[in-house]
Design an enzyme around this catalytic site. Structure first.
Site, PDB file in Angstrom:
ATOM      1  N   ARG A  18       0.817  -1.212   0.000  1.00  0.00           N
ATOM      2  CA  ARG A  18       0.000   0.000   0.000  1.00  0.00           C
ATOM      3  C   ARG A  18       0.851   1.263   0.000  1.00  0.00           C
ATOM      4  O   ARG A  18       0.551   2.229  -0.716  1.00  0.00           O
ATOM      5  CB  ARG A  18      -0.950  -0.015   1.201  1.00  0.00           C
ATOM      6  CG  ARG A  18      -1.881   1.184   1.323  1.00  0.00           C
ATOM      7  CD  ARG A  18      -2.488   1.641   0.010  1.00  0.00           C
ATOM      8  NE  ARG A  18      -3.063   0.565  -0.780  1.00  0.00           N
ATOM      9  CZ  ARG A  18      -3.236   0.616  -2.085  1.00  0.00           C
ATOM     10  NH1 ARG A  18      -2.840   1.682  -2.780  1.00  0.00           N
ATOM     11  NH2 ARG A  18      -3.784  -0.388  -2.722  1.00  0.00           N
ATOM     12  N   LYS A  48       4.496  39.336  -2.783  1.00  0.00           N
ATOM     13  CA  LYS A  48       3.088  39.123  -3.128  1.00  0.00           C
ATOM     14  C   LYS A  48       2.265  40.372  -2.790  1.00  0.00           C
ATOM     15  O   LYS A  48       2.779  41.337  -2.217  1.00  0.00           O
ATOM     16  CB  LYS A  48       2.556  37.906  -2.363  1.00  0.00           C
ATOM     17  CG  LYS A  48       3.366  36.633  -2.586  1.00  0.00           C
ATOM     18  CD  LYS A  48       2.957  35.906  -3.818  1.00  0.00           C
ATOM     19  CE  LYS A  48       1.675  35.139  -3.581  1.00  0.00           C
ATOM     20  NZ  LYS A  48       1.280  34.354  -4.773  1.00  0.00           N
ATOM     21  N   LYS A  63       2.284  25.127  -3.409  1.00  0.00           N
ATOM     22  CA  LYS A  63       1.012  24.559  -2.943  1.00  0.00           C
ATOM     23  C   LYS A  63       1.096  23.037  -2.992  1.00  0.00           C
ATOM     24  O   LYS A  63       0.474  22.372  -3.823  1.00  0.00           O
ATOM     25  CB  LYS A  63      -0.137  25.082  -3.790  1.00  0.00           C
ATOM     26  CG  LYS A  63      -0.332  26.589  -3.651  1.00  0.00           C
ATOM     27  CD  LYS A  63      -1.440  27.102  -4.552  1.00  0.00           C
ATOM     28  CE  LYS A  63      -1.595  28.611  -4.410  1.00  0.00           C
ATOM     29  NZ  LYS A  63      -2.640  29.153  -5.313  1.00  0.00           N
ATOM     30  N   GLU A  69       4.630  40.273  -7.621  1.00  0.00           N
ATOM     31  CA  GLU A  69       3.304  39.986  -8.173  1.00  0.00           C
ATOM     32  C   GLU A  69       2.584  41.291  -8.493  1.00  0.00           C
ATOM     33  O   GLU A  69       2.603  42.234  -7.699  1.00  0.00           O
ATOM     34  CB  GLU A  69       2.496  39.192  -7.150  1.00  0.00           C
ATOM     35  CG  GLU A  69       1.058  38.918  -7.547  1.00  0.00           C
ATOM     36  CD  GLU A  69       0.299  38.190  -6.454  1.00  0.00           C
ATOM     37  OE1 GLU A  69       0.621  37.027  -6.190  1.00  0.00           O
ATOM     38  OE2 GLU A  69      -0.601  38.816  -5.852  1.00  0.00           O
ATOM     39  N   ASP A 112      -0.759  38.080 -12.152  1.00  0.00           N
ATOM     40  CA  ASP A 112      -1.723  37.281 -11.406  1.00  0.00           C
ATOM     41  C   ASP A 112      -3.146  37.451 -11.926  1.00  0.00           C
ATOM     42  O   ASP A 112      -3.668  38.570 -11.984  1.00  0.00           O
ATOM     43  CB  ASP A 112      -1.669  37.664  -9.920  1.00  0.00           C
ATOM     44  CG  ASP A 112      -2.502  36.740  -9.065  1.00  0.00           C
ATOM     45  OD1 ASP A 112      -2.435  35.511  -9.276  1.00  0.00           O
ATOM     46  OD2 ASP A 112      -3.228  37.234  -8.182  1.00  0.00           O
TER      47      ASP A 112
END
Length: 283
Positions: A104, A171, A139, A201, A223
């Site tokens: 597994r 960002k 992410k 960004e 973005d």
């Protein structure tokens, strides 16, 4: 086919060991111990139920090897190579109990990472004829970033920064907290190492113009821009900075975004929304 040197086993072994400890629990594989006679020898095959691109084979081999070093694992299709439904990816020979106890964990790693490599290969295929590269993001599944980013590479993609310490990525929240684009870029010029790459960004073309006027960045992340806005951004930039398109980068949109002339398309979906490739262990 994307051929990469394998990572050292010592880097991957802790991930595999942790997964095996989770699966074996406090008393091991009680089903196998109950129904399989000691010494029973078997030959098992990892077989693809659907087509895809291999990634995670090194972890699968480690899973079987950590359960029982005497198992013989023969890899038939290496990481980075394509396979079709019905293909054998690997053969494992030895104690049946050991094979079953590692099954597994081996298939979990292999199925998930093949899914990422396969999805990446689909994205990359949509950029054929363009210079645009497909890249992943941060992410990722906590604790599995290394192998998920490796899977993106196996699929023909590229990696974004690995951690917060790799590069400066400013960002929208950094810009808001620091008081604007001019402020953050001035801070970069004053404080950042000359060895550090800087990305910022922007949400619209006015912000892009500010970055171009101010200087201090190497890469601009465009973005959630529409395709016409991306085309205009490429024209405004005139090849001065590297441009990365991000946000809402669906598979069916990749070709038109690549056609705008951006240098990179980043997609978090390659690691956070990927499906698992169906693989089976057949005795």
């Amino acid at each position: 086919m994307t051929t990469l040197p394998p990572l050292p086993d010592m880097i991957l072994e802790p991930l595999v060991r942790a997964a095996l400890l989770e699966d074996l629990g406090t008393n091991g594989d009680i089903t196998t111990r109950t129904v399989i006679a000691a010494g029973t020898q078997y030959r098992a095959r990892i077989v693809a139920r659907q087509s895809g691109v291999v990634s995670g084979m090194q972890l699968a081999r480690l899973a079987f090897g950590l359960v029982d070093p005497s198992l013989h694992v023969r890899i038939l299709i290496d990481d980075g190579n394509s396979f079709a439904a019905g293909d054998e990816l690997a053969v494992i020979e030895g104690e049946a109990a050991s094979i079953l106890s590692g099954e597994r964990v081996a298939l979990n790693f292999l199925g998930r990472l093949c899914g990422t490599a396969t999805m990446t290969a689909d994205f990359v295929a949509r950029t054929e004829g363009f210079a645009t590269r497909i890249t992943c993001t941060r992410k990722t599944t906590p604790g599995l970033r290394l192998v998920e980013k490796q899977a993106v590479l196996h699929g023909g993609g590229f990696s974004h920064r690995f951690s917060l310490s790799d590069a400066i990525l400013i960002k929208d929240n950094h810009i808001a907290a620091a008081g604007g684009i001019a402020s953050v870029l001035q801070a970069v010029r004053e404080r950042a190492s000359h060895m550090m790459r800087v990305e910022i960004e922007v949400d619209d073309l006015d912000q892009l113009q500010q970055v171009l006027d101010q200087g201090g960045a190497d890469v601009v992340l465009l973005d959630n821009m529409s395709t016409p806005m991306l085309t205009q951004a490429v024209t405004m930039n005139g090849g001065r900075l590297i441009l990365e398109a991000s946000g809402n980068m669906r598979l069916d949109r990749i070709a038109e975004v690549a056609a705008t002339g951006v240098d990179y398309i980043s997609s978090g979906a390659l690691t956070h929304s990927v499906g698992t490739i169906d693989l089976g262990l057949d005795f």
